[in-house]
Design an enzyme around this catalytic site. Structure first.
Site, PDB file in Angstrom:
ATOM      1  N   TYR A  47       0.874  -1.175   0.000  1.00 17.48           N
ATOM      2  CA  TYR A  47       0.000   0.000   0.000  1.00 17.48           C
ATOM      3  C   TYR A  47       0.909   1.222   0.000  1.00 17.48           C
ATOM      4  CZ  TYR A  47      -3.918  -3.014   1.423  1.00 17.48           C
ATOM      5  OH  TYR A  47      -4.896  -3.979   1.470  1.00 17.48           O
ATOM      6  N   LYS A  52     -11.827  -5.035   2.903  1.00 18.86           N
ATOM      7  CA  LYS A  52     -12.850  -5.550   3.820  1.00 18.86           C
ATOM      8  C   LYS A  52     -14.184  -5.904   3.156  1.00 18.86           C
ATOM      9  CE  LYS A  52     -10.570  -5.659   7.553  1.00 18.86           C
ATOM     10  NZ  LYS A  52      -9.742  -6.754   7.117  1.00 18.86           N
TER      11      LYS A  52
HETATM   12  P1  FAD Z   1     -22.297  -8.452  -5.282  1.00 21.30           P
HETATM   13  O1  FAD Z   1     -20.991  -9.077  -5.593  1.00 21.30           O
HETATM   14  O2  FAD Z   1     -22.563  -7.072  -5.766  1.00 21.30           O
HETATM   15  O3  FAD Z   1     -23.424  -9.422  -5.845  1.00 21.30           O
HETATM   16  C1  FAD Z   1     -24.779  -9.045  -5.926  1.00 21.30           C
HETATM   17  C2  FAD Z   1     -25.460  -9.839  -7.032  1.00 21.30           C
HETATM   18  O4  FAD Z   1     -26.852  -9.554  -7.022  1.00 21.30           O
HETATM   19  C3  FAD Z   1     -24.945  -9.458  -8.421  1.00 21.30           C
HETATM   20  O5  FAD Z   1     -24.574 -10.607  -9.122  1.00 21.30           O
HETATM   21  C4  FAD Z   1     -26.128  -8.726  -9.044  1.00 21.30           C
HETATM   22  O6  FAD Z   1     -26.179  -8.893 -10.460  1.00 21.30           O
HETATM   23  C5  FAD Z   1     -27.301  -9.389  -8.341  1.00 21.30           C
HETATM   24  N1  FAD Z   1     -28.518  -8.550  -8.332  1.00 21.30           N
HETATM   25  C6  FAD Z   1     -28.606  -7.222  -8.123  1.00 21.30           C
HETATM   26  N2  FAD Z   1     -29.875  -6.804  -8.198  1.00 21.30           N
HETATM   27  C7  FAD Z   1     -30.625  -7.899  -8.463  1.00 21.30           C
HETATM   28  C8  FAD Z   1     -32.016  -8.102  -8.677  1.00 21.30           C
HETATM   29  N3  FAD Z   1     -32.870  -7.085  -8.622  1.00 21.30           N
HETATM   30  N4  FAD Z   1     -32.452  -9.352  -8.949  1.00 21.30           N
HETATM   31  C9  FAD Z   1     -31.563 -10.393  -8.994  1.00 21.30           C
HETATM   32  N5  FAD Z   1     -30.230 -10.248  -8.812  1.00 21.30           N
HETATM   33  C10 FAD Z   1     -29.769  -9.020  -8.545  1.00 21.30           C
HETATM   34  N6  FAD Z   1     -13.785  -5.505  -2.139  1.00 21.30           N
HETATM   35  C11 FAD Z   1     -12.581  -5.728  -1.670  1.00 21.30           C
HETATM   36  O7  FAD Z   1     -12.464  -6.256  -0.562  1.00 21.30           O
HETATM   37  N7  FAD Z   1     -11.470  -5.406  -2.439  1.00 21.30           N
HETATM   38  C12 FAD Z   1     -11.586  -4.863  -3.693  1.00 21.30           C
HETATM   39  O8  FAD Z   1     -10.600  -4.608  -4.361  1.00 21.30           O
HETATM   40  C13 FAD Z   1     -12.844  -4.604  -4.203  1.00 21.30           C
HETATM   41  N8  FAD Z   1     -13.001  -4.059  -5.427  1.00 21.30           N
HETATM   42  C14 FAD Z   1     -14.282  -3.781  -5.856  1.00 21.30           C
HETATM   43  C15 FAD Z   1     -14.460  -3.173  -7.099  1.00 21.30           C
HETATM   44  C16 FAD Z   1     -15.759  -2.871  -7.554  1.00 21.30           C
HETATM   45  C17 FAD Z   1     -15.958  -2.213  -8.892  1.00 21.30           C
HETATM   46  C18 FAD Z   1     -16.888  -3.185  -6.725  1.00 21.30           C
HETATM   47  C19 FAD Z   1     -18.301  -2.863  -7.198  1.00 21.30           C
HETATM   48  C20 FAD Z   1     -16.670  -3.812  -5.510  1.00 21.30           C
HETATM   49  C21 FAD Z   1     -15.381  -4.106  -5.060  1.00 21.30           C
HETATM   50  N9  FAD Z   1     -15.164  -4.720  -3.838  1.00 21.30           N
HETATM   51  C22 FAD Z   1     -13.934  -4.958  -3.377  1.00 21.30           C
HETATM   52  C23 FAD Z   1     -16.233  -5.125  -2.972  1.00 21.30           C
HETATM   53  C24 FAD Z   1     -16.549  -6.613  -3.129  1.00 21.30           C
HETATM   54  O9  FAD Z   1     -16.403  -6.992  -4.471  1.00 21.30           O
HETATM   55  C25 FAD Z   1     -17.950  -6.784  -2.637  1.00 21.30           C
HETATM   56  O10 FAD Z   1     -17.960  -6.469  -1.253  1.00 21.30           O
HETATM   57  C26 FAD Z   1     -18.534  -8.169  -2.848  1.00 21.30           C
HETATM   58  O11 FAD Z   1     -18.694  -8.428  -4.220  1.00 21.30           O
HETATM   59  C27 FAD Z   1     -19.877  -8.265  -2.139  1.00 21.30           C
HETATM   60  O12 FAD Z   1     -20.546  -9.422  -2.524  1.00 21.30           O
HETATM   61  P2  FAD Z   1     -22.112  -9.467  -2.581  1.00 21.30           P
HETATM   62  O13 FAD Z   1     -22.433 -10.867  -2.991  1.00 21.30           O
HETATM   63  O14 FAD Z   1     -22.680  -8.954  -1.320  1.00 21.30           O
HETATM   64  O15 FAD Z   1     -22.560  -8.426  -3.721  1.00 21.30           O
HETATM   65  C1  DHB Z   2      -6.761  -5.903  -3.476  1.00 19.27           C
HETATM   66  C2  DHB Z   2      -7.812  -5.058  -3.273  1.00 19.27           C
HETATM   67  C3  DHB Z   2      -7.862  -4.315  -2.122  1.00 19.27           C
HETATM   68  O1  DHB Z   2      -8.891  -3.504  -1.875  1.00 19.27           O
HETATM   69  C4  DHB Z   2      -6.859  -4.407  -1.177  1.00 19.27           C
HETATM   70  O2  DHB Z   2      -6.935  -3.638  -0.068  1.00 19.27           O
HETATM   71  C5  DHB Z   2      -5.814  -5.254  -1.376  1.00 19.27           C
HETATM   72  C6  DHB Z   2      -5.768  -6.010  -2.548  1.00 19.27           C
HETATM   73  C7  DHB Z   2      -6.716  -6.699  -4.719  1.00 19.27           C
HETATM   74  O3  DHB Z   2      -7.565  -6.484  -5.609  1.00 19.27           O
HETATM   75  O4  DHB Z   2      -5.841  -7.552  -4.849  1.00 19.27           O
END
Ligand code: FAD
Ligand code: DHB
Length: 393
Positions: free
Chosen positions: A201, A297
């Site tokens: 980082y 997180k």
């Molecule tokens: P999601 O992964 O968002 O899944 C929700 C699902 O519900 C999706 O597939 C969606 O299509 C579906 N859905 C939505 N609405 C409906 C509906 N009306 N009907 C049916 N299905 C529906 N976290 C980290 O820790 N590090 C990272 O680097 C990081 N990068 C990220 C980058 C991006 C662009 C984003 C958006 C998030 C990132 N996150 C990261 C966060 C992490 O990816 C999420 O916390 C994680 O995906 C949460 O999982 P989830 O299943 O709760 O939600």
């Molecule tokens: C990655 C993403 C993060 O948010 C982080 O704190 C460390 C690593 C990753 O995408 O690998």
């Protein structure tokens, strides 16, 4: 159709909850508005806490992760022309983190769901939640233009930040807390060896940077960019040049560049909704909270919500402990607010928050204090590996 638990969303939360319930003999159906390929195309998180790793093992999907994931015993924080190591093993009672991409984890969960012949309906439209306050909640939605109804005992809203579940809690009951940051992260994925075997980082006058990986041959890098930045304006060359400028030696000199496989910009946001339960509807993961990615997180919080909901439902079905249902929201929120604090603090300490030189010196002093003292290192390490889960009772 009828099932015990209706799950909206097949991201990591929905798939992991579905798999744990399935293994425990509790039937569930997932509805997802996108296609499987679309769900797998999203490049997101990469760092798993030990609690998340254990839960994946419990769900029976840890085999490929154990083989291909990389255990990290430390992370680096680079600032002021140097880099300091947070020894996770030493400062967090031997705990470690696992680097394994969200895409791979999702792929493993999807494969396990197919093997268990559990039903996932993809490409659904017009999903709606009905009667969550009664004993007979149900969902309606359309698949291939045909209207369907899914009756159930409980509904898990695992549909991410832009889903429908959160709005099913009436506005007079729902409290939302939000902070939007004035910058985003531009991420680049490349088939090049990572610059360091540990995650770095970086805080710099030009802005934050992060060196991460998916394997020893695939790197994931990020640079902080203004909110109005456009991916089209960031050629691969511009990205690599900027990253090098923000990193100290030896990283800046040793970084191996290559063509990008993927490049995208994500805004940074802190968000929490309270409560996370409304009758028989439970919000899980990003549907209920968002953290800025600094500190990794987001996905881990989604897993800890799943942990609580799964253990509560298990006791509800096996022991009739319906009294536990109302513990879901406070149990989750206790851990969520602490992870929100850590993510917000790491974001504030590592990004270019203002042009004021005093603020900049405050950041330097904070970084020096926390990475240069036993108590500071312990505070970072314990939060980074993830705070413990509580017993559901
Ligand atoms: P999601 O992964 O968002 O899944 C929700 C699902 O519900 C999706 O597939 C969606 O299509 C579906 N859905 C939505 N609405 C409906 C509906 N009306 N009907 C049916 N299905 C529906 N976290 C980290 O820790 N590090 C990272 O680097 C990081 N990068 C990220 C980058 C991006 C662009 C984003 C958006 C998030 C990132 N996150 C990261 C966060 C992490 O990816 C999420 O916390 C994680 O995906 C949460 O999982 P989830 O299943 O709760 O939600
Ligand atoms: C990655 C993403 C993060 O948010 C982080 O704190 C460390 C690593 C990753 O995408 O690998």
């Amino acid at each position: 159709m009828r099932t015990q638990v209706a799950i909206i969303g097949s991201g990591p939360s929905g798939l992991l909850l579905g798999q744990l319930l399935q293994n425990a003999g509790i039937s569930n159906v997932i509805i997802e508005r996108r296609s499987p390929d679309y769900v797998l195309s999203r490049i997101r998180a990469g760092v798993l806490e030990e609690g998340t790793v254990s839960l994946l093992h419990e769900a029976g999907v840890g085999k490929r992760m154990d083989h291909e994931g990389v255990v990290h015993t430390g992370v680096q924080i680079a600032f002021g022309g140097m880099s300091r190591r947070i020894d996770l093993g030493k400062y967090a009672e031997g705990k470690t983190v696992m680097v394994y991409g969200q895409t791979e984890l999702t792929r493993d969960l999807m494969a396990a769901r197919t093997a268990a012949a559990s039903l996932t309906l993809y490409d659904v439209t017009d999903a709606a939640i009905h009667q969550p306050l009664t004993d007979h909640p149900y969902l309606t939605f359309s698949v291939n233009g045909i209207k369907e109804r899914l009756d159930c005992d409980y509904i898990a809203g695992c549909d991410g930040f832009r889903g429908i579940s959160r709005d099913a809690i009436p506005a007079n009951i729902r409290h939302e807390y939000e902070k939007i940051y004035p910058f985003g992260w531009l991420g680049l994925l490349a088939d090049t060896p990572p610059v360091s075997h540990e995650i770095v980082y970086g805080a710099h006058e030009r802005g934050f940077s992060l060196c991460s990986m998916r394997s020893m041959t695939r790197s994931r890098y990020y640079v902080e960019v203004p909110l109005d930045a456009k991916v089209e304006d960031w050629s691969d060359d511009r990205f690599w040049d900027e990253l090098k400028k923000r990193l100290p030696e030896p990283y800046s000199a040793e970084i191996i560049t290559g063509p990008s496989l993927e490049k995208s910009i994500a805004g940074l946001r802190s968000f929490v909704v309270e409560p996370m339960q409304y009758g028989r509807l439970f919000l899980v993961g990003d549907a209920a909270h968002i953290v800025p990615p600094t500190g990794a997180k987001g996905l881990n919080l989604a897993a800890s919500d799943v942990n609580y909901l799964y253990r509560i439902l298990l006791k509800v079905y096996r022991e009739g402990r319906i009294d536990l249902l109302e513990k879901y929201s406070p149990l989750c929120l206790d851990r969520i607010w602490k992870a929100e604090r850590f993510s917000w603090w790491m974001t504030s300490m590592l990004h270019r928050m203002s042009d004021n030189y005093f603020d900049h010196r405050m950041q330097q002093a904070e970084l020096d204090y926390f990475t240069g003292s036993e108590e500071g290192l312990r505070a970072i390490a314990r939060n980074y590996v993830g705070l413990p889960y509580q017993d559901v009772g």
